[in-house]
Motif scaffolding. Structure first.
Motif, PDB file in Angstrom:
ATOM      1  N   PRO A  83       7.166   7.490  -0.119  1.00 30.46           N
ATOM      2  CA  PRO A  83       5.710   7.314  -0.096  1.00 30.46           C
ATOM      3  C   PRO A  83       5.060   7.561  -1.452  1.00 30.46           C
ATOM      4  N   SER A  84       5.329   6.691  -2.414  1.00 24.72           N
ATOM      5  CA  SER A  84       4.702   6.806  -3.728  1.00 24.72           C
ATOM      6  C   SER A  84       3.559   5.806  -3.809  1.00 24.72           C
ATOM      7  N   GLY A  85       2.398   6.267  -4.282  1.00 22.00           N
ATOM      8  CA  GLY A  85       1.237   5.392  -4.317  1.00 22.00           C
ATOM      9  C   GLY A  85       0.711   5.117  -2.924  1.00 22.00           C
ATOM     10  N   SER A  86       0.013   4.007  -2.768  1.00 16.57           N
ATOM     11  CA  SER A  86      -0.569   3.658  -1.466  1.00 16.57           C
ATOM     12  C   SER A  86      -0.155   2.269  -1.005  1.00 16.57           C
ATOM     13  N   TYR A  87       0.742   1.615  -1.759  1.00 21.33           N
ATOM     14  CA  TYR A  87       1.094   0.237  -1.432  1.00 21.33           C
ATOM     15  C   TYR A  87       1.930   0.127  -0.164  1.00 21.33           C
ATOM     16  N   TRP A  88       2.574   1.220   0.251  1.00 19.07           N
ATOM     17  CA  TRP A  88       3.423   1.187   1.439  1.00 19.07           C
ATOM     18  C   TRP A  88       2.623   1.195   2.739  1.00 19.07           C
ATOM     19  N   LYS A  89       1.371   1.584   2.698  1.00 18.13           N
ATOM     20  CA  LYS A  89       0.589   1.756   3.922  1.00 18.13           C
ATOM     21  C   LYS A  89       0.351   0.444   4.674  1.00 18.13           C
ATOM     22  N   PRO A  90      -0.073  -0.648   3.993  1.00 17.53           N
ATOM     23  CA  PRO A  90      -0.220  -1.914   4.734  1.00 17.53           C
ATOM     24  C   PRO A  90       1.113  -2.404   5.305  1.00 17.53           C
ATOM     25  N   LEU A  91       2.215  -2.179   4.581  1.00 16.93           N
ATOM     26  CA  LEU A  91       3.531  -2.589   5.070  1.00 16.93           C
ATOM     27  C   LEU A  91       3.904  -1.836   6.342  1.00 16.93           C
ATOM     28  N   PHE A  92       3.660  -0.518   6.358  1.00 16.53           N
ATOM     29  CA  PHE A  92       3.968   0.271   7.544  1.00 16.53           C
ATOM     30  C   PHE A  92       3.083  -0.140   8.714  1.00 16.53           C
ATOM     31  N   GLU A  93       1.849  -0.499   8.436  1.00 19.93           N
ATOM     32  CA  GLU A  93       0.954  -0.986   9.485  1.00 19.93           C
ATOM     33  C   GLU A  93       1.534  -2.254  10.109  1.00 19.93           C
ATOM     34  N   TYR A  94       2.001  -3.137   9.252  1.00 19.07           N
ATOM     35  CA  TYR A  94       2.529  -4.425   9.712  1.00 19.07           C
ATOM     36  C   TYR A  94       3.821  -4.242  10.506  1.00 19.07           C
ATOM     37  N   LEU A  95       4.726  -3.411  10.000  1.00 20.37           N
ATOM     38  CA  LEU A  95       6.026  -3.237  10.645  1.00 20.37           C
ATOM     39  C   LEU A  95       5.931  -2.370  11.900  1.00 20.37           C
ATOM     40  N   GLY A  96       5.194  -1.266  11.813  1.00 23.56           N
ATOM     41  CA  GLY A  96       5.152  -0.330  12.922  1.00 23.56           C
ATOM     42  C   GLY A  96       4.300  -0.781  14.077  1.00 23.56           C
ATOM     43  N   ARG A  97       3.065  -1.145  13.806  1.00 29.33           N
ATOM     44  CA  ARG A  97       2.122  -1.466  14.879  1.00 29.33           C
ATOM     45  C   ARG A  97       2.325  -2.881  15.431  1.00 29.33           C
ATOM     46  N   LYS A  98       2.658  -3.805  14.523  1.00 30.76           N
ATOM     47  CA  LYS A  98       2.725  -5.204  14.942  1.00 30.76           C
ATOM     48  C   LYS A  98       4.133  -5.648  15.317  1.00 30.76           C
TER      49      LYS A  98
END
Length: 432
Positions: A83-98
């Motif tokens: 979890p470096s920076g904030s770029y991983w957050k949209p990716l986790f949203e896409y993979l986890g929730r969707k």
């Protein structure tokens, strides 16, 4: 999502089976790299997948994952990043929730230390990092991503914003203090702290000594009344004027200096208004969270402390033990020993610094206002056997506060100071 026991590495290893596709991804601003391994750490592709941080890139990643699952007969996916920076957050949203993919995280510090173990070289590149991340997941060196939702997500966003605004306000406050020390260093000795009503009235009307001298005492009082001050002491106005006559402050560049101060005052008041608005919204959220009322029943624990704690921890009921929260705060003890050498035992400080800071401030207040915590602090620091230093005692009480909060929420009951005193007295008598 299942909440795995972070301290049980066996459970982590057992969750990775022959049917698990392990993916490590190195995240950047535009392009990400992903590598896939099986449970034996065998690479499943010759080259890493390179995909963009957008919808098309994420669709490419999902297609790549599904192709590997079909090709190698995998039924489960474990996807991890650092979890470096904030770029991983949209990716986790896409993979986890969707896409309902299990998401895990590895410690960036661990990735950095593992670089030379991979190829005996300190070199760094995206393909190597993604392979390291996948390998660390296979070794059980990961933690599950606990995504905060609903009111917990709202409160976390609010309190993170409050932390930023408070830091900005503190910077402006320091700059105002510096301005006063340069241009009117005697002012605060004459009227007290500038953050009070009188101090703010002076900074807004006549912050420079030359301006104070030009006005009579009655004119100074009149200007203060214009700023909404009802109870005014003429003695304070006389004291301010006397200090202005004897001031050793800078006497040049005053027009620009006054403009600078007024801008700083505007920023300071803007941040004050923002902080009040943030806490107003936070209060509304906490009114809907039942654990807030339970935590506020502890005498000396305020709304900011409760909001900060819940914002960092999330839903306390998802944790199996209070030790998980302690580790999240970086309060778990570590020691450096080798052979006959016994090093000092310190806290890890590997967790969330904002949670640790919130607990520290809360305990400082509790030691001053809560009789039970005050008694425990005195016992820890003055006991005959192994007395603690004051800071060590505060850390011990931070863990105690976590245990109390965890017990209150799990058992759904209000704080009982008498019960805490009884339990502590029993413990001391048994130890004796």
């Amino acid at each position: 999502m299942k909440n795995h026991n972070y301290s049980n590495i066996n459970a982590k290893l057992e969750s990775i089976t022959a049917n698990t596709l392990v993916i490590g991804s190195d995240i950047a601003k535009e392009y990400n790299y992903a590598r896939a391994q099986d449970w034996r750490r065998i690479e499943m592709t010759e080259k890493p997948l390179v995909y963009r941080n957008d919808a098309q890139g994420y669709a490419l990643l999902i297609g790549w994952i599904e192709n590997l699952k079909s090709k190698y007969g995998k039924t489960e996916v474990m996807f991890g990043v650092e979890p470096s920076g904030s770029y991983w957050k949209p990716l986790f949203e896409y993979l986890g929730r969707k896409n309902n993919i299990r998401l895990v995280m590895v410690n960036p510090f661990h990735v950095k230390l593992s670089k030379e173990l991979e190829d005996n070289s300190p070199s760094k590149n995206d393909g190597k990092d993604s392979r390291l991340i996948a390998g660390m997941i296979n070794d059980g060196k990961y933690c599950d991503m606990m995504v905060q939702e609903g009111l917990y997500a709202e409160l976390r966003c609010l309190m993170q914003h409050r932390f930023t605004v408070a830091a900005q306000q503190a910077q402006v406050k320091c700059r105002i203090n510096q301005w006063i020390e340069e241009y009117f260093p005697e002012m605060q000795d004459a009227i007290g702290k500038w953050t009070g009503k009188t101090g703010m009235a002076i900074l807004k009307t006549m912050p420079l000594p030359v301006e104070t001298i030009r006005h009579s005492v009655d004119e100074i009082v009149a200007k203060w009344r214009e700023q909404g001050m009802k109870k005014i002491s003429r003695k304070r106005a006389v004291k301010l004027q006397t200090a202005a006559k004897e001031s050793v402050g800078i006497s040049y560049g005053l027009t620009a200096a006054k403009m600078k101060l007024q801008n700083l005052i505007e920023q300071y008041e803007m941040y004050m208004k923002q902080l009040a608005g943030i806490m107003l919204q936070a209060d509304l959220i906490m009114d809907e969270l039942p654990e807030s009322k339970l935590m506020l029943s502890i005498k000396g624990v305020g709304k900011i402390a409760v909001a900060s704690f819940i914002a960092e921890v999330g839903n306390i009921r998802k944790y199996d033990s209070w030790e998980q929260i302690s580790k999240l705060a970086g309060l778990n003890l570590v020691s450096m020993s080798s052979g006959q050498h016994r090093g000092c035992t310190v806290i890890a400080k590997r967790g969330r610094s904002m949670l640790r800071a919130a607990l520290f401030r809360a305990v400082i207040t509790l030691v001053a206002q809560n009789s039970e915590f005050k008694e425990m602090h005195q016992h820890f620091t003055k006991r005959t056997k192994n007395p603690l230093k004051k800071k060590q005692s505060i850390v011990a009480l931070m863990n105690k506060l976590i245990r109390i909060i965890f017990g209150l929420v799990k058992n759904n009951r209000m704080y009982d100071g008498k019960k805490l005193q009884t339990d502590r007295s029993t413990m001391i008598n048994q130890a004796a």
